[in-house]
Design an enzyme around this catalytic site. Structure first.
Site, PDB file in Angstrom:
ATOM      1  N   LYS A   1      15.832  17.893 -15.631  1.00 33.81           N
ATOM      2  CA  LYS A   1      16.816  18.958 -15.364  1.00 33.81           C
ATOM      3  C   LYS A   1      16.934  19.877 -16.581  1.00 33.81           C
ATOM      4  O   LYS A   1      16.946  21.099 -16.444  1.00 33.81           O
ATOM      5  CB  LYS A   1      18.175  18.328 -15.076  1.00 33.81           C
ATOM      6  CG  LYS A   1      19.356  19.268 -15.194  1.00 33.81           C
ATOM      7  CD  LYS A   1      20.686  18.610 -14.927  1.00 33.81           C
ATOM      8  CE  LYS A   1      21.266  17.912 -16.124  1.00 33.81           C
ATOM      9  NZ  LYS A   1      22.013  18.760 -17.085  1.00 33.81           N
ATOM     10  N   ASN A   2      16.969  19.283 -17.760  1.00 39.13           N
ATOM     11  CA  ASN A   2      17.231  20.071 -18.969  1.00 39.13           C
ATOM     12  C   ASN A   2      16.016  20.808 -19.495  1.00 39.13           C
ATOM     13  O   ASN A   2      16.122  21.590 -20.438  1.00 39.13           O
ATOM     14  CB  ASN A   2      17.837  19.183 -20.062  1.00 39.13           C
ATOM     15  CG  ASN A   2      19.255  18.772 -19.695  1.00 39.13           C
ATOM     16  OD1 ASN A   2      19.818  19.271 -18.724  1.00 39.13           O
ATOM     17  ND2 ASN A   2      19.819  17.837 -20.440  1.00 39.13           N
TER      18      ASN A   2
ATOM     19  N   CYS B   1      34.255  22.053 -21.432  1.00 36.39           N
ATOM     20  CA  CYS B   1      33.906  21.113 -20.363  1.00 36.39           C
ATOM     21  C   CYS B   1      34.422  19.750 -20.816  1.00 36.39           C
ATOM     22  O   CYS B   1      34.972  19.602 -21.896  1.00 36.39           O
ATOM     23  CB  CYS B   1      32.409  21.117 -20.113  1.00 36.39           C
ATOM     24  SG  CYS B   1      31.498  20.125 -21.262  1.00 36.39           S
TER      25      CYS B   1
ATOM     26  N   ARG C   1      24.570  16.210 -10.086  1.00 36.17           N
ATOM     27  CA  ARG C   1      24.111  17.365 -10.884  1.00 36.17           C
ATOM     28  C   ARG C   1      22.780  17.063 -11.565  1.00 36.17           C
ATOM     29  O   ARG C   1      21.983  17.956 -11.802  1.00 36.17           O
ATOM     30  CB  ARG C   1      25.127  17.700 -11.978  1.00 36.17           C
ATOM     31  CG  ARG C   1      26.465  18.131 -11.473  1.00 36.17           C
ATOM     32  CD  ARG C   1      27.314  18.624 -12.588  1.00 36.17           C
ATOM     33  NE  ARG C   1      26.626  19.675 -13.341  1.00 36.17           N
ATOM     34  CZ  ARG C   1      27.203  20.367 -14.301  1.00 36.17           C
ATOM     35  NH1 ARG C   1      28.448  20.110 -14.653  1.00 36.17           N
ATOM     36  NH2 ARG C   1      26.543  21.315 -14.946  1.00 36.17           N
TER      37      ARG C   1
ATOM     38  N   ARG D   1      32.092  23.239 -26.716  1.00 35.50           N
ATOM     39  CA  ARG D   1      30.718  23.717 -26.473  1.00 35.50           C
ATOM     40  C   ARG D   1      30.630  25.253 -26.486  1.00 35.50           C
ATOM     41  O   ARG D   1      30.292  25.889 -25.496  1.00 35.50           O
ATOM     42  CB  ARG D   1      30.185  23.160 -25.160  1.00 35.50           C
ATOM     43  CG  ARG D   1      30.137  21.647 -25.174  1.00 35.50           C
ATOM     44  CD  ARG D   1      29.626  21.082 -23.874  1.00 35.50           C
ATOM     45  NE  ARG D   1      28.187  21.304 -23.738  1.00 35.50           N
ATOM     46  CZ  ARG D   1      27.515  20.928 -22.644  1.00 35.50           C
ATOM     47  NH1 ARG D   1      28.152  20.406 -21.627  1.00 35.50           N
ATOM     48  NH2 ARG D   1      26.223  21.147 -22.570  1.00 35.50           N
TER      49      ARG D   1
ATOM     50  N   ASP E   1      22.844  12.081 -24.723  1.00 34.07           N
ATOM     51  CA  ASP E   1      22.902  11.938 -23.259  1.00 34.07           C
ATOM     52  C   ASP E   1      22.660  10.514 -22.801  1.00 34.07           C
ATOM     53  O   ASP E   1      22.771  10.231 -21.607  1.00 34.07           O
ATOM     54  CB  ASP E   1      21.884  12.879 -22.584  1.00 34.07           C
ATOM     55  CG  ASP E   1      22.287  14.328 -22.759  1.00 34.07           C
ATOM     56  OD1 ASP E   1      21.462  15.211 -22.492  1.00 34.07           O
ATOM     57  OD2 ASP E   1      23.429  14.583 -23.198  1.00 34.07           O
TER      58      ASP E   1
HETATM   59  C1  EPZ Z   1      22.003  20.644 -24.040  1.00 31.39           C
HETATM   60  O1  EPZ Z   1      23.306  21.216 -24.005  1.00 31.39           O
HETATM   61  C2  EPZ Z   1      21.911  19.740 -22.823  1.00 31.39           C
HETATM   62  N1  EPZ Z   1      22.068  20.544 -21.607  1.00 31.39           N
HETATM   63  C3  EPZ Z   1      22.991  18.662 -22.891  1.00 31.39           C
HETATM   64  O2  EPZ Z   1      22.815  17.798 -21.780  1.00 31.39           O
HETATM   65  C4  EPZ Z   1      22.786  17.854 -24.180  1.00 31.39           C
HETATM   66  O3  EPZ Z   1      23.820  16.902 -24.292  1.00 31.39           O
HETATM   67  C5  EPZ Z   1      22.812  18.802 -25.385  1.00 31.39           C
HETATM   68  O4  EPZ Z   1      21.828  19.838 -25.217  1.00 31.39           O
HETATM   69  C6  EPZ Z   1      22.522  18.064 -26.692  1.00 31.39           C
HETATM   70  O5  EPZ Z   1      21.284  17.439 -26.614  1.00 31.39           O
HETATM   71  C7  EPZ Z   1      21.018  21.270 -21.155  1.00 31.39           C
HETATM   72  O6  EPZ Z   1      19.955  21.286 -21.753  1.00 31.39           O
HETATM   73  C8  EPZ Z   1      21.236  22.061 -19.899  1.00 31.39           C
HETATM   74  P1  EPZ Z   1      23.775  22.156 -27.848  1.00 31.39           P
HETATM   75  P2  EPZ Z   1      23.673  22.449 -25.017  1.00 31.39           P
HETATM   76  O7  EPZ Z   1      23.853  23.633 -27.876  1.00 31.39           O
HETATM   77  O8  EPZ Z   1      22.480  23.306 -25.197  1.00 31.39           O
HETATM   78  C9  EPZ Z   1      27.512  22.882 -30.703  1.00 31.39           C
HETATM   79  C10 EPZ Z   1      23.437  16.545 -19.905  1.00 31.39           C
HETATM   80  O9  EPZ Z   1      24.148  15.544 -19.816  1.00 31.39           O
HETATM   81  N2  EPZ Z   1      27.216  24.323 -30.546  1.00 31.39           N
HETATM   82  O10 EPZ Z   1      22.568  21.479 -28.403  1.00 31.39           O
HETATM   83  O11 EPZ Z   1      24.918  23.065 -24.524  1.00 31.39           O
HETATM   84  C11 EPZ Z   1      27.982  22.252 -29.404  1.00 31.39           C
HETATM   85  O12 EPZ Z   1      29.375  22.420 -29.256  1.00 31.39           O
HETATM   86  C12 EPZ Z   1      23.869  17.685 -20.809  1.00 31.39           C
HETATM   87  O13 EPZ Z   1      22.342  16.711 -19.315  1.00 31.39           O
HETATM   88  C13 EPZ Z   1      27.990  25.262 -31.235  1.00 31.39           C
HETATM   89  O14 EPZ Z   1      28.922  24.911 -31.958  1.00 31.39           O
HETATM   90  O15 EPZ Z   1      23.965  21.638 -26.354  1.00 31.39           O
HETATM   91  C14 EPZ Z   1      27.605  20.802 -29.585  1.00 31.39           C
HETATM   92  O16 EPZ Z   1      28.618  20.161 -30.350  1.00 31.39           O
HETATM   93  C15 EPZ Z   1      25.233  17.454 -21.425  1.00 31.39           C
HETATM   94  N3  EPZ Z   1      27.699  26.581 -31.072  1.00 31.39           N
HETATM   95  C16 EPZ Z   1      26.322  20.868 -30.416  1.00 31.39           C
HETATM   96  O17 EPZ Z   1      26.301  22.188 -30.997  1.00 31.39           O
HETATM   97  C17 EPZ Z   1      26.671  27.019 -30.278  1.00 31.39           C
HETATM   98  O18 EPZ Z   1      26.447  28.259 -30.193  1.00 31.39           O
HETATM   99  C18 EPZ Z   1      25.040  20.681 -29.608  1.00 31.39           C
HETATM  100  O19 EPZ Z   1      25.108  21.572 -28.525  1.00 31.39           O
HETATM  101  C19 EPZ Z   1      25.895  26.055 -29.602  1.00 31.39           C
HETATM  102  C20 EPZ Z   1      26.173  24.709 -29.747  1.00 31.39           C
END
Ligand code: EPZ
Length: 427
Positions: free
Chosen positions: A22-23, A118, A406, A123, A314
């Site tokens: 999915k990701n 969420c 999902r 996030r 995850d």
């Molecule tokens: C991706 O989310 C995945 N989703 C998530 O999977 C996964 O948990 C996550 O990466 C971490 O591996 C998809 O790929 C669709 P991040 P993403 O940006 O991209 C902070 C699942 O269960 N951050 O790597 O949203 C953020 O708050 C889902 O399949 C900022 O502060 O994650 C978090 O603490 C859940 N500012 C950390 O970085 C930003 O601009 C990592 O978030 C972006 C992120």
């Protein structure tokens, strides 16, 4: 809202096949907005988030057609309907923010609802926006929407404040059509990033370094169509392998890539499960196999989540469920998200012995679990509750399993194939 009824205890045994990731599929679908010809995608998982992204692309003027062989053919479009990703869609799926980069690069403007928080944390997408500004975009935030515009994007050097999967993906897509060279530093290194880069390069982009901390992108004039097979879902595979360990079972997952799950496989071996792998094809990353068997008597072991190649956040909830059945005390620490222990109160109701303190949950095991009515709060917390239900004595009913739908394709069918007594209650 559908529920799952699971009768335990069960021992999972048998062979299943991994679904597409999915990701990886979500950014890859967003990337089709960049292409001036059709993109043919194989191995997309049939899960709700993919359908939501498909709806969003069509709202933005793209068109998609599902072929008889299961491939999805997507035709992006240079213009078309309102360039906005409306709140109604984005609130159900944060990954909608991934259309920002492609819309900006292809059309010069985009209006996307801010995703909002969420269950697992705030996030924000500040890094996505800072990176797009570095490429020359003007960003405005108003009424809960991001409005981004750029006459032409130009190459830049940009360093992420933290490794962000979505931020890295948005910038890879935007920079592919920027004028000049872009250097992205402190990038996320997940396998899904590498798969997106494979797709973009197949479309004619020129990216190097995906999967490493620094990615270099030489902008090109246009991107064409291509055919691509999405990699296997390592989180889905990891969930079923943990299912084998927690139930004292013996499960083989085919059509996956063991290299993507190295931290989990090392941990399963360390706690006493037996792990056998057959490597995937080096170029395609496909065709690998993993077998996990356990005969009980697992030992507790600490884990701390981290960006890839660390232990995946995850799989944290699923591993925490496993530690309720391991001998000793395990500290399960979450370093990526600030609120990813929503599954703990539900596990406590099933009889688990878990104490949360700051970023860690301390799990005492083994504790007998009893079947209960529990409620899913997010995608991976749902998976955790299903795993706990498999070892609990009696019936467990997991409510709000739309979270599960999902990201897990046909979970109840795959579990039934492995011998679980699980059925969906439609309501
Ligand atoms: C991706 O989310 C995945 N989703 C998530 O999977 C996964 O948990 C996550 O990466 C971490 O591996 C998809 O790929 C669709 P991040 P993403 O940006 O991209 C902070 C699942 O269960 N951050 O790597 O949203 C953020 O708050 C889902 O399949 C900022 O502060 O994650 C978090 O603490 C859940 N500012 C950390 O970085 C930003 O601009 C990592 O978030 C972006 C992120």
């Amino acid at each position: 809202m559908d529920k799952l009824s699971i009768a335990g205890p069960t021992r999972l045994a048998g062979t299943i096949r991994a679904s597409g990731a999915k990701n990886a599929a979500l950014p890859i679908l967003a990337a089709t907005l960049l292409a001036e010809e059709p993109v043919v995608l194989h191995n997309l998982p049939r899960v709700r988030d993919i359908r939501t992204m498909d709806r969003l692309l069509c709202h933005l003027g793209a068109s998609s057609e599902l072929r008889d062989d299961g491939a999805l053919v997507v035709r992006g479009s240079a213009d078309g309907n309102p360039d906005d990703a409306p709140y109604e869609l984005v609130k159900t799926m944060r990954a909608s923010a991934l259309v920002l980069g492609p819309l900006l690069a292809r059309r010069g403007h985009a209006r996307v609802s801010l995703p909002g928080g969420c269950a697992i944390g705030v996030r924000p997408i500040d890094q996505h926006l800072a990176g797009l500004e570095a490429l020359g975009a003007t960003i405005e935030l108003e009424h809960g929407y991001v409005t981004a515009s750029a006459r032409a994007l130009h190459g830049a050097r940009f360093r992420f404040a933290m490794p962000t999967v979505g931020g890295t993906e948005n910038l890879m897509m935007a920079a592919s059509l920027a004028r000049g060279t872009t250097v992205l530093e402190n990038c996320a290194r997940e396998p899904e990033i590498v798969d997106l880069a494979r797709l973009l390069n197949a479309m004619g982009a020129r990216l190097a370094g995906a999967g490493e901390e620094t990615i270099v992108i030489e902008g090109v004039e246009r991107l064409g169509g291509c055919e691509h097979t999405v990699i296997a879902d390592r989180i889905e595979v990891g969930t079923y392998l943990i299912g084998a360990a927690i139930t004292g079972g013996d499960v083989t997952v085919e059509q996956c890539n063991p290299a993507d799950l190295a931290p989990l496989l090392a941990k399963l071996s360390e706690i006493g499960a037996s792990v056998e792998v057959a490597a995937a094809d080096a170029t395609t990353g496909r065709g690998g196999r993993i077998r996990v068997a356990a005969g009980g008597g697992l030992r507790a072991s600490d884990v701390s989540t981290a960006p890839h190649p660390g232990f995946p956040t995850d799989l944290q909830a699923q591993y925490l469920a496993l530690m309720t059945q391991a001998e000793g005390v395990a500290a399960v620490c979450e370093t990526v998200f600030e609120n990813r222990f929503q599954h703990v109160p539900e596990l406590l109701r099933m009889g688990a012995d878990v104490r949360c303190e700051g970023p860690c949950a301390y799990v005492h095991g083994p504790t007998p679990l009893s079947g209960s009515h529990v409620m899913a709060t997010d995608l991976r917390a749902s998976a955790c509750l299903v795993l706990a239900a498999l070892v609990a004595e009696g019936e467990t009913v997991v409510d709000r399993i739309y979270h599960l739908d999902r990201g897990y394709e046909n979970m109840e069918l795959k579990l039934q194939k492995l011998g679980a007594h699980v059925r969906r209650i439609h309501s």
